[in-house]
Motif scaffolding. Structure first.
Motif, PDB file in Angstrom:
ATOM      1  N   LYS A 172      63.338  43.887  35.480  1.00 23.29           N
ATOM      2  CA  LYS A 172      61.918  45.356  35.422  1.00 23.29           C
ATOM      3  C   LYS A 172      62.114  45.118  37.029  1.00 23.29           C
ATOM      4  N   LEU A 173      62.559  44.439  37.816  1.00 27.45           N
ATOM      5  CA  LEU A 173      62.096  44.280  38.731  1.00 27.45           C
ATOM      6  C   LEU A 173      63.606  45.789  39.498  1.00 27.45           C
ATOM      7  N   ARG A 174      64.358  44.434  39.890  1.00 19.64           N
ATOM      8  CA  ARG A 174      65.828  45.495  39.914  1.00 19.64           C
ATOM      9  C   ARG A 174      65.229  46.981  39.344  1.00 19.64           C
ATOM     10  N   ALA A 175      64.793  47.222  38.409  1.00 18.16           N
ATOM     11  CA  ALA A 175      65.194  48.895  37.308  1.00 18.16           C
ATOM     12  C   ALA A 175      64.007  49.486  38.600  1.00 18.16           C
ATOM     13  N   MET A 176      63.090  48.974  39.308  1.00 16.99           N
ATOM     14  CA  MET A 176      62.501  49.935  40.318  1.00 16.99           C
ATOM     15  C   MET A 176      62.626  49.772  41.454  1.00 16.99           C
ATOM     16  N   GLY A 177      63.681  49.280  41.544  1.00 11.33           N
ATOM     17  CA  GLY A 177      64.544  49.312  42.646  1.00 11.33           C
ATOM     18  C   GLY A 177      64.134  47.710  44.059  1.00 11.33           C
ATOM     19  N   ILE A 178      63.426  46.817  43.147  1.00 16.19           N
ATOM     20  CA  ILE A 178      62.889  45.646  44.426  1.00 16.19           C
ATOM     21  C   ILE A 178      63.648  44.596  44.174  1.00 16.19           C
ATOM     22  N   HIS A 179      64.527  44.015  45.590  1.00 17.61           N
ATOM     23  CA  HIS A 179      65.467  42.905  45.020  1.00 17.61           C
ATOM     24  C   HIS A 179      64.391  41.618  44.919  1.00 17.61           C
ATOM     25  N   ALA A 180      63.861  41.222  44.288  1.00 20.28           N
ATOM     26  CA  ALA A 180      62.926  39.569  44.168  1.00 20.28           C
ATOM     27  C   ALA A 180      63.401  38.613  44.402  1.00 20.28           C
ATOM     28  N   ASN A 181      63.425  37.312  44.820  1.00 17.06           N
ATOM     29  CA  ASN A 181      63.897  36.273  43.502  1.00 17.06           C
ATOM     30  C   ASN A 181      62.324  35.718  42.542  1.00 17.06           C
ATOM     31  N   ILE A 182      62.848  35.600  41.466  1.00 20.57           N
ATOM     32  CA  ILE A 182      62.033  35.326  40.942  1.00 20.57           C
ATOM     33  C   ILE A 182      62.442  33.795  40.082  1.00 20.57           C
ATOM     34  N   PRO A 183      61.423  32.827  40.669  1.00 23.86           N
ATOM     35  CA  PRO A 183      62.309  31.680  40.053  1.00 23.86           C
ATOM     36  C   PRO A 183      62.375  31.140  38.363  1.00 23.86           C
ATOM     37  N   ASP A 184      63.310  30.273  38.706  1.00 29.81           N
ATOM     38  CA  ASP A 184      63.225  29.610  36.990  1.00 29.81           C
ATOM     39  C   ASP A 184      62.236  29.008  36.984  1.00 29.81           C
ATOM     40  N   PRO A 185      61.521  28.723  35.952  1.00 24.95           N
ATOM     41  CA  PRO A 185      60.671  27.734  35.055  1.00 24.95           C
ATOM     42  C   PRO A 185      60.694  26.819  35.215  1.00 24.95           C
ATOM     43  N   THR A 186      60.250  25.535  35.746  1.00 25.63           N
ATOM     44  CA  THR A 186      60.750  24.585  35.635  1.00 25.63           C
ATOM     45  C   THR A 186      61.064  23.905  34.325  1.00 25.63           C
ATOM     46  N   PRO A 187      61.562  23.005  33.978  1.00 26.59           N
ATOM     47  CA  PRO A 187      62.201  22.069  32.387  1.00 26.59           C
ATOM     48  C   PRO A 187      60.811  21.906  32.938  1.00 26.59           C
ATOM     49  N   THR A 188      60.305  22.281  30.439  1.00 30.90           N
ATOM     50  CA  THR A 188      58.913  21.639  29.849  1.00 30.90           C
ATOM     51  C   THR A 188      59.361  20.284  30.392  1.00 30.90           C
ATOM     52  N   PRO A 189      58.121  18.750  30.659  1.00 32.90           N
ATOM     53  CA  PRO A 189      58.322  17.645  30.395  1.00 32.90           C
ATOM     54  C   PRO A 189      58.106  17.554  28.620  1.00 32.90           C
ATOM     55  N   ILE A 190      58.785  16.094  28.143  1.00 33.05           N
ATOM     56  CA  ILE A 190      59.205  16.296  27.243  1.00 33.05           C
ATOM     57  C   ILE A 190      58.025  14.907  26.528  1.00 33.05           C
ATOM     58  N   PRO A 191      57.065  14.573  25.967  1.00 28.03           N
ATOM     59  CA  PRO A 191      56.388  13.312  26.135  1.00 28.03           C
ATOM     60  C   PRO A 191      57.379  12.777  25.222  1.00 28.03           C
ATOM     61  N   PRO A 192      57.143  11.373  25.964  1.00 23.86           N
ATOM     62  CA  PRO A 192      57.948  10.099  25.502  1.00 23.86           C
ATOM     63  C   PRO A 192      57.643  10.188  23.942  1.00 23.86           C
ATOM     64  N   ASP A 193      56.375   9.734  22.877  1.00 24.13           N
ATOM     65  CA  ASP A 193      56.466  10.346  21.868  1.00 24.13           C
ATOM     66  C   ASP A 193      57.231  11.305  21.347  1.00 24.13           C
ATOM     67  N   ILE A 194      57.075  12.889  21.219  1.00 24.06           N
ATOM     68  CA  ILE A 194      57.996  13.283  20.760  1.00 24.06           C
ATOM     69  C   ILE A 194      59.585  13.600  21.165  1.00 24.06           C
ATOM     70  N   ALA A 195      59.602  12.472  22.015  1.00 25.84           N
ATOM     71  CA  ALA A 195      61.345  12.671  22.305  1.00 25.84           C
ATOM     72  C   ALA A 195      61.950  11.072  21.030  1.00 25.84           C
ATOM     73  N   ALA A 196      60.999  10.171  21.121  1.00 24.46           N
ATOM     74  CA  ALA A 196      61.509   9.725  20.398  1.00 24.46           C
ATOM     75  C   ALA A 196      61.737  10.193  19.012  1.00 24.46           C
ATOM     76  N   ALA A 197      60.375  10.919  18.612  1.00 24.17           N
ATOM     77  CA  ALA A 197      60.641  11.400  17.009  1.00 24.17           C
ATOM     78  C   ALA A 197      61.680  12.316  16.923  1.00 24.17           C
ATOM     79  N   ALA A 198      61.981  12.443  18.075  1.00 26.82           N
ATOM     80  CA  ALA A 198      63.274  13.974  17.789  1.00 26.82           C
ATOM     81  C   ALA A 198      64.345  13.120  17.856  1.00 26.82           C
ATOM     82  N   ARG A 199      64.585  12.305  18.546  1.00 24.74           N
ATOM     83  CA  ARG A 199      66.195  11.046  18.287  1.00 24.74           C
ATOM     84  C   ARG A 199      65.481  10.339  16.558  1.00 24.74           C
ATOM     85  N   ALA A 200      64.325  10.445  16.260  1.00 30.13           N
ATOM     86  CA  ALA A 200      64.537   9.479  15.247  1.00 30.13           C
ATOM     87  C   ALA A 200      64.864  10.553  13.417  1.00 30.13           C
ATOM     88  N   ASN A 201      64.890  11.600  14.019  1.00 27.97           N
ATOM     89  CA  ASN A 201      65.593  12.417  12.766  1.00 27.97           C
ATOM     90  C   ASN A 201      66.843  13.151  13.081  1.00 27.97           C
TER      91      ASN A 201
END
Length: 163
Positions: free
Chosen positions: A134-163
């Motif tokens: 949308k910024l490019r379409a407005m003629g604006i050349h600006a940097n929108i930073p990427d989101p930082t990766p979402t931290p995965i809580p250890p218990d969620i990571a363990a549960a995901a690996r268990a399946n």
């Protein structure tokens, strides 16, 4: 908020630019279209709700027209006075941390994403990509930073690996 300030100061074009940026670019273009896109992808993948898919596709198409109105208005404002480009970018950048956090899945949903091999950062990445386009379409050349990766809580990571 912006709408109250604009009601009190209707001559303030900067507030109007902020309001259009918030509603048409952030809420409609990034947030609403992300949710609509994600829902339609899921329903198509699961081959469910064909009539809903058709109707919701029409809603998304209409939403895109609203977004285009906002982009055109802001493009015209930027072409008329480049100070608005800086205002729009500054406004969006102030919202980014909260916007990215809003798009992150809850732990319960995160677990499902991980079990299915889905990208838990799909929504914040969609937001960033949409805002860049949308910024490019407005003629604006600006940097929108990427989101930082979402931290995965250890218990969620363990549960995901268990399946």
């Amino acid at each position: 908020g912006i709408s109250n300030d604009l009601r009190k100061h209707p001559e303030d074009i900067g507030l109007l630019v902020d309001g259009v940026t918030l509603y048409h670019i952030v809420i409609e273009s990034a947030m609403a279209l992300a949710g609509q896109t994600r829902s339609l992808q899921l329903y198509k993948q699961m081959n469910i709700f064909p009539a809903f898919q058709e109707g919701f596709t029409d809603v998304a198409r209409d939403e895109s027209r609203h977004v285009l109105f906002g982009v055109k208005f802001l493009y015209d404002m930027v072409q008329g006075d480049n100070q608005y480009a800086y205002r729009i970018v500054d406004f969006i950048n102030q919202l980014l941390p909260g916007l990215y956090d809003f798009g992150r899945p809850s732990p319960e949903i995160m677990l499902n994403y991980l079990k299915n091999g889905e990208d838990i950062d799909w929504t914040p990445k969609f937001y960033a990509s949409s805002l860049r386009r949308k910024l490019r379409a407005m003629g604006i050349h600006a940097n929108i930073p990427d989101p930082t990766p979402t931290p995965i809580p250890p218990d969620i990571a363990a549960a995901a690996r268990a399946n």
